[in-house]
Motif scaffolding. Sequence first.
Motif, PDB file in Angstrom:
ATOM      1  N   PHE A 109       0.845  -1.190   0.000  1.00  0.00           N
ATOM      2  CA  PHE A 109       0.000   0.000   0.000  1.00  0.00           C
ATOM      3  C   PHE A 109       0.880   1.239   0.000  1.00  0.00           C
ATOM      4  CE2 PHE A 109      -2.397  -3.324   2.072  1.00  0.00           C
ATOM      5  CZ  PHE A 109      -3.717  -3.139   1.662  1.00  0.00           C
ATOM      6  N   ARG A 110       0.358   2.292  -0.586  1.00  0.00           N
ATOM      7  CA  ARG A 110       0.990   3.598  -0.495  1.00  0.00           C
ATOM      8  C   ARG A 110      -0.080   4.603  -0.084  1.00  0.00           C
ATOM      9  NH1 ARG A 110      -0.987   8.184  -3.193  1.00  0.00           N
ATOM     10  NH2 ARG A 110       0.640   9.751  -3.424  1.00  0.00           N
ATOM     11  N   GLY A 111       0.249   5.514   0.828  1.00  0.00           N
ATOM     12  CA  GLY A 111      -0.681   6.547   1.253  1.00  0.00           C
ATOM     13  C   GLY A 111      -0.382   7.016   2.654  1.00  0.00           C
ATOM     14  N   ASP A 112      -0.971   8.156   3.023  1.00  0.00           N
ATOM     15  CA  ASP A 112      -0.734   8.744   4.345  1.00  0.00           C
ATOM     16  C   ASP A 112       0.754   8.964   4.597  1.00  0.00           C
ATOM     17  OD1 ASP A 112      -3.484   8.677   4.834  1.00  0.00           O
ATOM     18  OD2 ASP A 112      -3.376   6.670   5.692  1.00  0.00           O
ATOM     19  N   GLY A 113       1.514   9.257   3.519  1.00  0.00           N
ATOM     20  CA  GLY A 113       2.930   9.573   3.660  1.00  0.00           C
ATOM     21  C   GLY A 113       3.824   8.385   3.960  1.00  0.00           C
ATOM     22  N   ARG A 114       3.374   7.172   3.641  1.00  0.00           N
ATOM     23  CA  ARG A 114       4.167   5.984   3.973  1.00  0.00           C
ATOM     24  C   ARG A 114       3.802   4.848   3.023  1.00  0.00           C
ATOM     25  NH1 ARG A 114       0.566   4.853   9.444  1.00  0.00           N
ATOM     26  NH2 ARG A 114      -1.266   4.027   8.337  1.00  0.00           N
ATOM     27  N   TYR A 115       4.568   3.753   3.120  1.00  0.00           N
ATOM     28  CA  TYR A 115       4.283   2.526   2.395  1.00  0.00           C
ATOM     29  C   TYR A 115       4.105   1.402   3.420  1.00  0.00           C
ATOM     30  CZ  TYR A 115       5.730   4.899  -1.880  1.00  0.00           C
ATOM     31  OH  TYR A 115       5.821   5.783  -2.936  1.00  0.00           O
ATOM     32  N   ARG A 116       3.322   0.392   3.011  1.00  0.00           N
ATOM     33  CA  ARG A 116       3.108  -0.752   3.894  1.00  0.00           C
ATOM     34  C   ARG A 116       3.134  -2.017   3.047  1.00  0.00           C
ATOM     35  NH1 ARG A 116      -2.222  -2.172   7.297  1.00  0.00           N
ATOM     36  NH2 ARG A 116      -3.101  -0.597   5.897  1.00  0.00           N
ATOM     37  N   LEU A 117       3.825  -3.041   3.542  1.00  0.00           N
ATOM     38  CA  LEU A 117       3.948  -4.312   2.833  1.00  0.00           C
ATOM     39  C   LEU A 117       3.407  -5.435   3.702  1.00  0.00           C
ATOM     40  CD1 LEU A 117       5.057  -6.185   0.560  1.00  0.00           C
ATOM     41  CD2 LEU A 117       7.248  -6.161   1.792  1.00  0.00           C
ATOM     42  N   TYR A 118       2.592  -6.306   3.079  1.00  0.00           N
ATOM     43  CA  TYR A 118       2.098  -7.505   3.738  1.00  0.00           C
ATOM     44  C   TYR A 118       2.644  -8.739   3.029  1.00  0.00           C
ATOM     45  CZ  TYR A 118      -1.437  -5.311   6.724  1.00  0.00           C
ATOM     46  OH  TYR A 118      -2.074  -4.582   7.700  1.00  0.00           O
ATOM     47  N   ILE A 119       3.106  -9.696   3.819  1.00  0.00           N
ATOM     48  CA  ILE A 119       3.474 -11.023   3.346  1.00  0.00           C
ATOM     49  C   ILE A 119       2.747 -12.023   4.238  1.00  0.00           C
ATOM     50  CG2 ILE A 119       5.320 -12.706   2.956  1.00  0.00           C
ATOM     51  CD1 ILE A 119       5.689 -10.344   1.178  1.00  0.00           C
ATOM     52  N   GLY A 120       1.956 -12.902   3.660  1.00  0.00           N
ATOM     53  CA  GLY A 120       1.264 -13.908   4.455  1.00  0.00           C
ATOM     54  C   GLY A 120       0.433 -13.321   5.570  1.00  0.00           C
ATOM     55  N   ASP A 121      -0.273 -12.220   5.289  1.00  0.00           N
ATOM     56  CA  ASP A 121      -1.200 -11.559   6.221  1.00  0.00           C
ATOM     57  C   ASP A 121      -0.506 -10.829   7.372  1.00  0.00           C
ATOM     58  OD1 ASP A 121      -3.318 -12.495   4.684  1.00  0.00           O
ATOM     59  OD2 ASP A 121      -3.578 -14.296   5.904  1.00  0.00           O
ATOM     60  N   LYS A 122       0.797 -10.700   7.341  1.00  0.00           N
ATOM     61  CA  LYS A 122       1.526  -9.903   8.340  1.00  0.00           C
ATOM     62  C   LYS A 122       2.192  -8.737   7.633  1.00  0.00           C
ATOM     63  CE  LYS A 122       2.386 -13.735  11.535  1.00  0.00           C
ATOM     64  NZ  LYS A 122       1.377 -13.267  12.497  1.00  0.00           N
ATOM     65  N   GLY A 123       2.166  -7.548   8.283  1.00  0.00           N
ATOM     66  CA  GLY A 123       2.630  -6.352   7.605  1.00  0.00           C
ATOM     67  C   GLY A 123       3.651  -5.547   8.374  1.00  0.00           C
ATOM     68  N   VAL A 124       4.309  -4.628   7.647  1.00  0.00           N
ATOM     69  CA  VAL A 124       5.282  -3.723   8.237  1.00  0.00           C
ATOM     70  C   VAL A 124       5.229  -2.411   7.457  1.00  0.00           C
ATOM     71  CG1 VAL A 124       7.194  -4.529   6.771  1.00  0.00           C
ATOM     72  CG2 VAL A 124       7.690  -3.510   9.009  1.00  0.00           C
ATOM     73  N   PHE A 125       5.469  -1.293   8.162  1.00  0.00           N
ATOM     74  CA  PHE A 125       5.447   0.040   7.553  1.00  0.00           C
ATOM     75  C   PHE A 125       6.857   0.473   7.146  1.00  0.00           C
ATOM     76  CE2 PHE A 125       1.518   0.265  10.102  1.00  0.00           C
ATOM     77  CZ  PHE A 125       0.640   0.760   9.145  1.00  0.00           C
ATOM     78  N   PHE A 126       6.919   1.301   6.099  1.00  0.00           N
ATOM     79  CA  PHE A 126       8.164   1.916   5.647  1.00  0.00           C
ATOM     80  C   PHE A 126       7.926   3.423   5.545  1.00  0.00           C
ATOM     81  CE2 PHE A 126       8.227  -2.414   4.181  1.00  0.00           C
ATOM     82  CZ  PHE A 126       9.555  -2.828   4.333  1.00  0.00           C
ATOM     83  N   LEU A 133       2.116  13.637  -4.667  1.00  0.00           N
ATOM     84  CA  LEU A 133       0.922  13.538  -5.508  1.00  0.00           C
ATOM     85  C   LEU A 133       1.208  14.052  -6.919  1.00  0.00           C
ATOM     86  CD1 LEU A 133      -1.806  14.800  -2.992  1.00  0.00           C
ATOM     87  CD2 LEU A 133      -0.908  12.467  -3.308  1.00  0.00           C
ATOM     88  N   ASN A 134       0.469  13.492  -7.896  1.00  0.00           N
ATOM     89  CA  ASN A 134       0.599  13.888  -9.294  1.00  0.00           C
ATOM     90  C   ASN A 134       2.036  13.802  -9.795  1.00  0.00           C
ATOM     91  OD1 ASN A 134      -2.093  14.388 -10.099  1.00  0.00           O
ATOM     92  ND2 ASN A 134      -2.068  16.359  -9.032  1.00  0.00           N
ATOM     93  N   GLN A 135       2.750  12.808  -9.299  1.00  0.00           N
ATOM     94  CA  GLN A 135       4.112  12.525  -9.752  1.00  0.00           C
ATOM     95  C   GLN A 135       4.222  11.031 -10.028  1.00  0.00           C
ATOM     96  OE1 GLN A 135       6.945  13.767  -6.777  1.00  0.00           O
ATOM     97  NE2 GLN A 135       5.910  15.721  -6.417  1.00  0.00           N
ATOM     98  N   TRP A 136       4.970  10.691 -11.063  1.00  0.00           N
ATOM     99  CA  TRP A 136       5.257   9.286 -11.307  1.00  0.00           C
ATOM    100  C   TRP A 136       6.268   8.786 -10.298  1.00  0.00           C
ATOM    101  CZ3 TRP A 136       2.651   5.840 -13.921  1.00  0.00           C
ATOM    102  CH2 TRP A 136       1.817   6.250 -14.968  1.00  0.00           C
ATOM    103  N   HIS A 137       5.980   7.647  -9.709  1.00  0.00           N
ATOM    104  CA  HIS A 137       6.897   7.003  -8.766  1.00  0.00           C
ATOM    105  C   HIS A 137       7.250   5.613  -9.287  1.00  0.00           C
ATOM    106  CE1 HIS A 137       6.414  10.156  -5.798  1.00  0.00           C
ATOM    107  NE2 HIS A 137       5.096  10.035  -5.875  1.00  0.00           N
ATOM    108  N   SER A 138       8.546   5.321  -9.345  1.00  0.00           N
ATOM    109  CA  SER A 138       9.022   3.983  -9.674  1.00  0.00           C
ATOM    110  C   SER A 138       9.271   3.238  -8.368  1.00  0.00           C
ATOM    111  CB  SER A 138      10.311   4.062 -10.489  1.00  0.00           C
ATOM    112  OG  SER A 138      10.082   4.657 -11.746  1.00  0.00           O
TER     113      SER A 138
END
Length: 258
Positions: A109-126, A133-138
Amino acid sequence: MTPHKSRISSSVTNKNHNCSFCTELRVRDDETGNYLSNDLRLLCCSTGHVGEVIIFPVESNTAHVKVTPALNKIFFSVTVCLRFLSDYNKEQAPFSLATPSHADGFVFFRGDGRYRLYIGDKGVFFYGLPTGLNQWHSVCVTWDSGTGLAQIWVNGRPSARKALQAGASIAGTPSIMLGQDQDAYAGGFHVYDAFYGHVTDVHMWDTVLSPSEIKDYMKCVISRPGNVVDWTNMEYSKHGYVIVEPKQTLTCPDSEVA
């Protein structure tokens, strides 16, 4: 007097110029046999979805793209790369992979000024990565079961590496969606975490890419297309209000890492 003639000669190269392959076209003088170095032309020959962008123009719990992976296996390491643009700062999922046993098999996920990753229903924030906004992100997201380390790269900037599901695997027939988070296998969509924007250049590998390969991707150089999902030959189906059209603008932002 015989008129002076020249002709086009070509040579296929492996250079990547935002297309699958390119042919260098050089004008050769018939009298001397020499190439005219000041008349070099580059013809990019696109295949598949190169040069296209998928647009999710409304918030919806139905609009999505279902991707058919090229491999069906147990994954012990993963890299997913894509480019996105959105003007909405809510937390949203541009890519999700579910399995029969885990709805959040691999989803970020991306939003609220951060990213979040889930693997096997467990997650961590970055934190501290570009989210403008309105910018391409790689974005490239990596995970390795052996070390349990996960990392997110955005526009050439790497996050701290964080522990997530060491020793686990992603097993079962994968259901891969663009534009929706799957709260159930191949379904369970909700408006509040649906992606609202543009997505392109989606690739997935069953390995962790090296930093140099990730930096290449950030510069729109795909040295090794995804062996699980390859944007240039991606098989997919559209559902709901989804538009696929040619790119309007440059999608590769300047990399922050040389």
